[in-house]
Design a protein around this motif. Structure first.
Motif, PDB file in Angstrom:
ATOM      1  N   LEU A  76      62.244  19.478  86.766  1.00 20.93           N
ATOM      2  CA  LEU A  76      61.025  18.890  87.352  1.00 20.93           C
ATOM      3  C   LEU A  76      61.403  18.052  88.576  1.00 20.93           C
ATOM      4  CD1 LEU A  76      57.984  18.918  86.718  1.00 20.93           C
ATOM      5  CD2 LEU A  76      58.281  16.834  85.401  1.00 20.93           C
ATOM      6  N   GLU A 116      62.392  20.353  91.490  1.00 21.79           N
ATOM      7  CA  GLU A 116      61.246  21.002  92.140  1.00 21.79           C
ATOM      8  C   GLU A 116      60.519  20.013  93.051  1.00 21.79           C
ATOM      9  OE1 GLU A 116      60.701  24.111  92.315  1.00 21.79           O
ATOM     10  OE2 GLU A 116      62.138  24.732  90.784  1.00 21.79           O
ATOM     11  N   PHE A 117      60.394  18.768  92.592  1.00 23.85           N
ATOM     12  CA  PHE A 117      59.688  17.767  93.405  1.00 23.85           C
ATOM     13  C   PHE A 117      60.550  17.280  94.579  1.00 23.85           C
ATOM     14  CE2 PHE A 117      56.467  17.034  89.963  1.00 23.85           C
ATOM     15  CZ  PHE A 117      55.354  17.151  90.767  1.00 23.85           C
ATOM     16  N   MET A 149      54.192  15.419  97.564  1.00 21.06           N
ATOM     17  CA  MET A 149      53.393  15.695  96.365  1.00 21.06           C
ATOM     18  C   MET A 149      53.820  14.792  95.215  1.00 21.06           C
ATOM     19  SD  MET A 149      53.326  19.839  96.444  1.00 21.06           S
ATOM     20  CE  MET A 149      52.923  20.700  97.966  1.00 21.06           C
ATOM     21  N   ILE A 208      52.424  11.381  95.614  1.00 19.04           N
ATOM     22  CA  ILE A 208      50.995  11.326  95.280  1.00 19.04           C
ATOM     23  C   ILE A 208      50.787  11.394  93.767  1.00 19.04           C
ATOM     24  CG2 ILE A 208      48.799  12.578  95.491  1.00 19.04           C
ATOM     25  CD1 ILE A 208      49.862  13.423  98.353  1.00 19.04           C
ATOM     26  N   ALA A 209      51.557  12.245  93.122  1.00 11.18           N
ATOM     27  CA  ALA A 209      51.373  12.439  91.676  1.00 11.18           C
ATOM     28  C   ALA A 209      52.122  11.406  90.841  1.00 11.18           C
ATOM     29  CB  ALA A 209      51.825  13.847  91.283  1.00 11.18           C
ATOM     30  N   PRO A 227      51.753   8.329  89.715  1.00  9.64           N
ATOM     31  CA  PRO A 227      51.179   7.656  88.540  1.00  9.64           C
ATOM     32  C   PRO A 227      51.161   8.559  87.302  1.00  9.64           C
ATOM     33  CG  PRO A 227      49.784   7.330  90.477  1.00  9.64           C
ATOM     34  CD  PRO A 227      50.828   8.325  90.867  1.00  9.64           C
ATOM     35  N   VAL A 228      50.843   9.822  87.502  1.00  6.83           N
ATOM     36  CA  VAL A 228      50.811  10.748  86.369  1.00  6.83           C
ATOM     37  C   VAL A 228      52.223  11.022  85.865  1.00  6.83           C
ATOM     38  CG1 VAL A 228      50.176  13.055  85.598  1.00  6.83           C
ATOM     39  CG2 VAL A 228      48.704  11.838  87.198  1.00  6.83           C
ATOM     40  N   LEU A 229      53.138  11.233  86.797  1.00 12.31           N
ATOM     41  CA  LEU A 229      54.517  11.517  86.400  1.00 12.31           C
ATOM     42  C   LEU A 229      55.100  10.336  85.621  1.00 12.31           C
ATOM     43  CD1 LEU A 229      55.798  13.304  89.632  1.00 12.31           C
ATOM     44  CD2 LEU A 229      55.131  14.352  87.459  1.00 12.31           C
ATOM     45  N   ALA A 276      53.353   8.140  83.835  1.00  9.59           N
ATOM     46  CA  ALA A 276      52.694   8.094  82.523  1.00  9.59           C
ATOM     47  C   ALA A 276      53.329   9.122  81.599  1.00  9.59           C
ATOM     48  CB  ALA A 276      51.203   8.372  82.677  1.00  9.59           C
ATOM     49  N   PHE A 277      53.601  10.310  82.152  1.00  2.77           N
ATOM     50  CA  PHE A 277      54.244  11.365  81.367  1.00  2.77           C
ATOM     51  C   PHE A 277      55.635  10.921  80.925  1.00  2.77           C
ATOM     52  CE2 PHE A 277      57.099  15.144  81.539  1.00  2.77           C
ATOM     53  CZ  PHE A 277      56.637  15.767  80.394  1.00  2.77           C
ATOM     54  N   ARG A 329      55.577   8.484  78.189  1.00  2.89           N
ATOM     55  CA  ARG A 329      55.150   9.082  76.936  1.00  2.89           C
ATOM     56  C   ARG A 329      56.285   9.824  76.231  1.00  2.89           C
ATOM     57  NH1 ARG A 329      49.512  12.403  76.586  1.00  2.89           N
ATOM     58  NH2 ARG A 329      49.625  12.890  74.380  1.00  2.89           N
ATOM     59  N   VAL A 330      57.140  10.453  77.009  1.00  3.34           N
ATOM     60  CA  VAL A 330      58.218  11.238  76.384  1.00  3.34           C
ATOM     61  C   VAL A 330      59.552  10.502  76.440  1.00  3.34           C
ATOM     62  CG1 VAL A 330      57.059  13.410  76.900  1.00  3.34           C
ATOM     63  CG2 VAL A 330      58.719  12.516  78.527  1.00  3.34           C
TER      64      VAL A 330
END
Lengths: 343, 343
Positions: free
Chosen positions: B250, B253-254, B263, B266-267, B269-271, B273-274, B277-278
């Protein structure tokens, strides 16, 4: 020269709805090869009609009146379903009308039937199930993945030989390295079977790396990882479960609200590239090794793309001369061991 | 009432640089608890000075002159290092000066020492290593993760009892469900030991769910998953390896080019949070079960956050009265089995 493959068109959760389109797609990419679709002729013809494809010398239909159920007992299937698509597909390999057979059917029934019809290679006590998995460096061949739940050291040694030969034949790697799956890298670690297997592997002429641990599998430290079928099956399914969970967590986080959804849309090219890279369907197709014929087992839930990958796997094994390689290796190896056993 | 924890301050890849700050952070969040840092006093004091923290009645230092090496033989450590930080921390539990001990040291030495000093509970043949793992529904307690490489059915039954009691004590779940790790859900699947264990579990008063497969672990189908230590260790480490590989894919790729990096930004906050979580660090801290004392093993490579989680785990077990729960359960259970054995 093209290869001929027998496909159990009825196997798997989706049967001919998956196997027939996958076979047609495969032939579009490999016009030199031939596929024999084995199963209920009416059903196969109906699928071909949907696809607007007709039978030809490259795409044949071989009628079978019976189908082995996904939950059927292997022994009952073997005894009572002599006209099943699975059995007839394997028969085609036995009769040398096909170079390999591919089935998404009941694993136990497929192994029992393959073993009964094709027989094991001389010098091999038990066939094993091998599969390729992605690693950070490329791929690794892991076996056994569930055919044998109680192995001794000699079985593990035979698995190592077979896995090594498969990698040589398919990936064209000379003398692939073999790791023994254990719970520590030191010699003193592990159960008795593993410790004895390490000794046998050290004495063998295989390229034995030593013990590898669970987290080493995906590092690509060795070309082959050997373990008993119980451990291998648990390890494989555990990774499937983890990958599913991580995928669903990632989706959930990106679907949380309108902002995160916008982020997902923007990052889509990267997410797609990542998804492709870790797509387990590309690794679909487990090889039954140690038989006098090539049999590849697809995941029961395979979709068209995944089943096509399993067909590719079978074709690669035929093209790589896997069967001849493995027979020669086993024979040579047994001859080399003979004097030792006498002494 | 607060709990008192003995910390092997020298254990792990980073020793006091991780353990001391983790202990200090833990106490900031749990001012009612007490920590005894066991190890080379000079080193611990130096770390405390860096953090601008001094000893108090809540944060004590217990001097130990020796340190068990991460690769040291468990037997040699047990015999020769009677003044090690590991040994003295366990002694504090034995002497009831601490409710639990936490160490990131050599697993084999920690288990051998804990077993020798604390002894196993009556009715328990072998201690097991248990850990909590994330699932789509919450978490699952899995054991054994490597203490026992050759188990019989009775051992698996005892693991089930201990895991079940741990979940009751820590997660306050009555009669947690127990799954037996196998290579298929049907009764006929698996090796002999697992088949026998299924029978024993069915006859027991535990809430036995039946067989679970590797991919079921992360589905949260049962509260407890039981397996022998070889299988459990391989499964756990395999998932660690897969998670690492997926994470690095991951990232790759980023990081591919300036567009993908944008990208990622920008992403983010989601990354994040993910990632949270893991985060495997949240699950750091494996419990040694079946001993007359609570011992929690941290991953050797744990950082400050991860080690703090292991301390939390130990404190939870003390607060939940895990030890009393488990002793009572084992005793009750053995009494209940007695007449059957006579009959």
């Amino acid at each position: 020269m093209g290869v001929t493959l027998a496909i159990d068109a009825m196997g798997g959760d989706h049967g001919s709805k998956v196997t027939v389109p996958a076979a047609v797609q495969y032939l579009q990419q490999h016009p030199e090869d031939t596929i024999i679709l084995v199963g209920l002729e009416v059903e196969i013809q109906a699928e071909l009609q949907v696809l607007n494809v007709s039978q030809s010398s490259r795409l044949m239909v071989h009628h079978a009146t019976e189908v082995v159920g996904m939950d059927e007992s292997p022994q009952l299937a073997l005894r009572n379903k002599k006209q099943s698509s699975m059995r007839l597909a394997i028969n085609l390999v036995k009769e040398a009308q096909a170079g390999a057979c591919v089935s998404a059917g009941n694993t136990g029934a497929l192994m029992a039937t393959a073993r009964y019809v094709l027989k094991t290679l001389p010098g091999i006590d038990r066939p094993a199930i091998a599969s390729f998995l992605p690693t950070v460096k490329g791929e690794v061949c892991m076996l056994d993945l569930g055919a044998n739940v109680d192995c001794n050291a000699e079985h593990l040694l035979q698995f190592a030989l077979m896995g090594s030969t498969l990698v040589s034949a398919v990936d064209h790697i000379d003398n692939p390295s073999v790791g023994l799956l254990n719970i520590g890298s030191e010699d003193i670690k592990g159960n008795e079977v593993v410790k004895q297997a390490a000794k046998l592997l050290q004495e063998s002429d295989l390229n034995f790396y030593g013990n590898v641990e669970g987290n080493d599998i995906f590092k690509g430290i060795t070309h082959v990882v050997v373990c008993d079928g119980f451990v291998g099956n648990v390890a494989l399914k555990t990774t499937e479960g983890l990958a599913q969970m991580l995928g669903s967590f990632l989706r959930e986080e990106f679907n949380r609200n309108v902002f995160t959804k916008a982020m997902a849309a923007i990052a889509m090219p990267v997410l797609k590239a990542f998804k492709h890279r870790v797509d387990h369907r590309r690794y679909n197709g487990a090889s039954f090794l140690g038989l006098r014929g090539i049999v590849v087992k697809s995941h029961g839930s395979a979709d068209i793309y995944a089943f096509r990958c399993a067909i590719e796997r079978a074709a690669e094994e035929v093209r790589g001369g896997m069967l001849q390689h493995i027979s020669e290796h086993v024979e040579k190896w047994h001859l080399a061991r003979q004097p030792k056993e006498v002494a």
